[in-house]
Design an enzyme around this catalytic site. Structure first.
Site, PDB file in Angstrom:
ATOM      1  N   CYS A   1     -23.868  52.975   2.006  1.00 35.02           N
ATOM      2  CA  CYS A   1     -24.401  53.221   0.665  1.00 35.02           C
ATOM      3  C   CYS A   1     -25.863  53.628   0.820  1.00 35.02           C
ATOM      4  O   CYS A   1     -26.751  52.770   0.889  1.00 35.02           O
ATOM      5  CB  CYS A   1     -24.265  51.962  -0.194  1.00 35.02           C
ATOM      6  SG  CYS A   1     -24.692  52.221  -1.928  1.00 35.02           S
TER       7      CYS A   1
ATOM      8  N   CYS B   1     -23.184  60.472  -8.511  1.00 34.39           N
ATOM      9  CA  CYS B   1     -24.294  59.520  -8.369  1.00 34.39           C
ATOM     10  C   CYS B   1     -25.531  60.018  -9.083  1.00 34.39           C
ATOM     11  O   CYS B   1     -25.868  61.206  -9.016  1.00 34.39           O
ATOM     12  CB  CYS B   1     -24.590  59.305  -6.877  1.00 34.39           C
ATOM     13  SG  CYS B   1     -25.902  58.103  -6.570  1.00 34.39           S
TER      14      CYS B   1
END
Length: 424
Positions: free
Chosen positions: A160, A354
């Site tokens: 991540c 995102c």
């Protein structure tokens, strides 16, 4: 009557509970189990780490909001899963039977894989939880009192990378606001093979745009970085080439460091034979079910997803909010079908979307599907992303308090950039 138990009350677990309650009749019971009694909006933690948010801004007690919707809640860690008996054992020795289990625990943070890493007994900080972000903020305040080098990035095996990029730019902006940036050299250290890889093999021009942003903010970087050891005030990093050969060993001094760790599955889940891969991530089929235990479903960071590609230093694939919401929706419909005696037909959309804040601007990317080649491969930056991230924070927290399961990404974000529904 079926009893559906959800392990984990995060960005996946809470919407799963609300959506299950909405779709299933009152004769069925939905129970949420979480290790702590509060919800935390993890994407806001980089702001917490520099004092732009506090705990009360990004957390709230879970129980009253779930119970108002007819959902039971237990604030206890799960210590053992018996999939044959369909039974959970909690830390307080209580046992709970289930008909269907939904695992949305998020990850175990594997700081122990790097000597000296982590906020508890180590020398680096994290924004993976609100507790860690608060500790990082205390260290940020010390940095402001006694400026020096800062290191931000991601350890080998991390999956991540967005929060690492967010934090390095937010740290830069916070220091500039205090007129201290000139006293704090910043180095970005990442396991990625190049800047903007993001665990996705890059998205659009993410490499060029993020390199340009780092240069313009006077942030140096080391890629293919294999962090070997962290000492008090010093990080030992091996830089590799694209063939995996050692290029240089760096000894980097620092006063402040935020390094994202690699992830593993939580202990109780990882211990179940046949449920997980060697890292403890839940194995799932295309319907979000475990192949061995058909009544166990999983969504979010805790599921097993293969890396997009092999890299010199191990990198994992991210699980973004849109992907998690689509996994949850598939699970809800498939459990609904299973209760009715039907075969599952719903599949999650493994697509990466995102919004990453950069202090006073931001970057957004869309990879549809996540694995290349892609139908959409888009990356952009601008002030609008910063504002959109703030708006999303407010929206999602309000949605979790209100108890609605309406998916935001497809309805608003995709349409806002001109992308219609691409996949059922």
């Amino acid at each position: 009557m079926a009893h559906i138990v959800i392990m984990g009350a995060g960005i996946g677990g809470m919407p799963a509970a609300y959506e299950l309650r909405e779709h299933l009749g009152p004769e069925h019971t939905v129970t949420v189990i979480n290790a702590v009694d509060y919800f935390q909006f993890v994407p806001s933690n980089p702001w917490v780490a520099v004092g732009w948010r506090n705990r009360d801004d990004v957390t709230f007690p879970i129980k009253p909001h779930l119970e108002r919707k007819g959902i039971q809640f237990i604030a206890q860690p799960v210590t053992h899963i018996d999939p044959e008996a369909r039974r959970l054992t909690l830390a307080n020795s209580e046992q709970l039977d289930y008909d269907y289990l939904v695992i949305t625990t998020g990850p175990k943070l594997a700081f122990n894989e790097i000597e000296g890493a982590g906020p508890h007994g180590g020398h680096t900080h994290s924004v993976c939880s609100v507790d860690h972000a608060e500790l990082a903020y205390e260290d940020f305040k010390k940095l402001c009192e006694e400026p020096g080098h800062a290191i931000v990035g991601a350890m080998p095996g991390a999956s991540c990378y967005g929060p690492a990029y967010e934090y390095v730019f937010i740290l830069d902006a916070a220091l500039r606001k205090k007129k201290l940036r000139s006293k704090v050299p910043i180095t970005f250290v990442t396991a990625e093979p190049y800047i903007g890889h993001l665990g996705l093999g890059g998205v659009g021009d993410s490499k060029g745009m993020l390199e340009s942003e780092l240069r313009s903010h006077d942030i140096k970087w080391i890629t293919n970085a294999r962090t070997k050891k962290v000492e008090d005030g010093k990080m030992i990093v091996e830089e590799l080439d694209m063939q995996g050969n050692l290029v240089k060993t760096h000894e980097l001094p620092f006063k402040h460091s935020m390094m994202l760790p690699s992830f593993k599955g939580v202990d109780a889940v990882a211990a179940v034979e046949g449920l997980c891969n060697p890292r403890g991530f839940v194995l799932i089929d295309e319907y979000q079910r475990n192949p061995k235990y058909k009544n166990i479903y999983s969504a979010g960071v805790c599921v097993a997803i293969p890396p997009v590609e092999a890299t010199p230093v191990p990198t994992g694939a991210p699980k973004t909010g849109y992907m998690i919401e689509s996994m949850v929706t598939a699970i809800v419909h498939n459990i609904e079908d299973a209760i009715a005696g039907r075969e599952p037909t719903h599949k999650g959309s493994w697509q990466a979307i995102c919004l990453a804040d950069m202090g006073d601007t931001g970057a957004a990317f869309i990879a549809l599907p996540q694995m290349p080649p892609r139908n959409v491969n888009w990356f952009a930056k601008g002030k609008w992303v910063h504002l959109a991230k703030i708006a999303f924070e407010k929206y999602f927290i309000r949605k979790m308090k209100k108890g609605t399961s309406e998916p935001l990404y497809e309805k608003y974000i995709l349409k806002a950039i001109g992308i219609q529904r691409l996949e059922k």
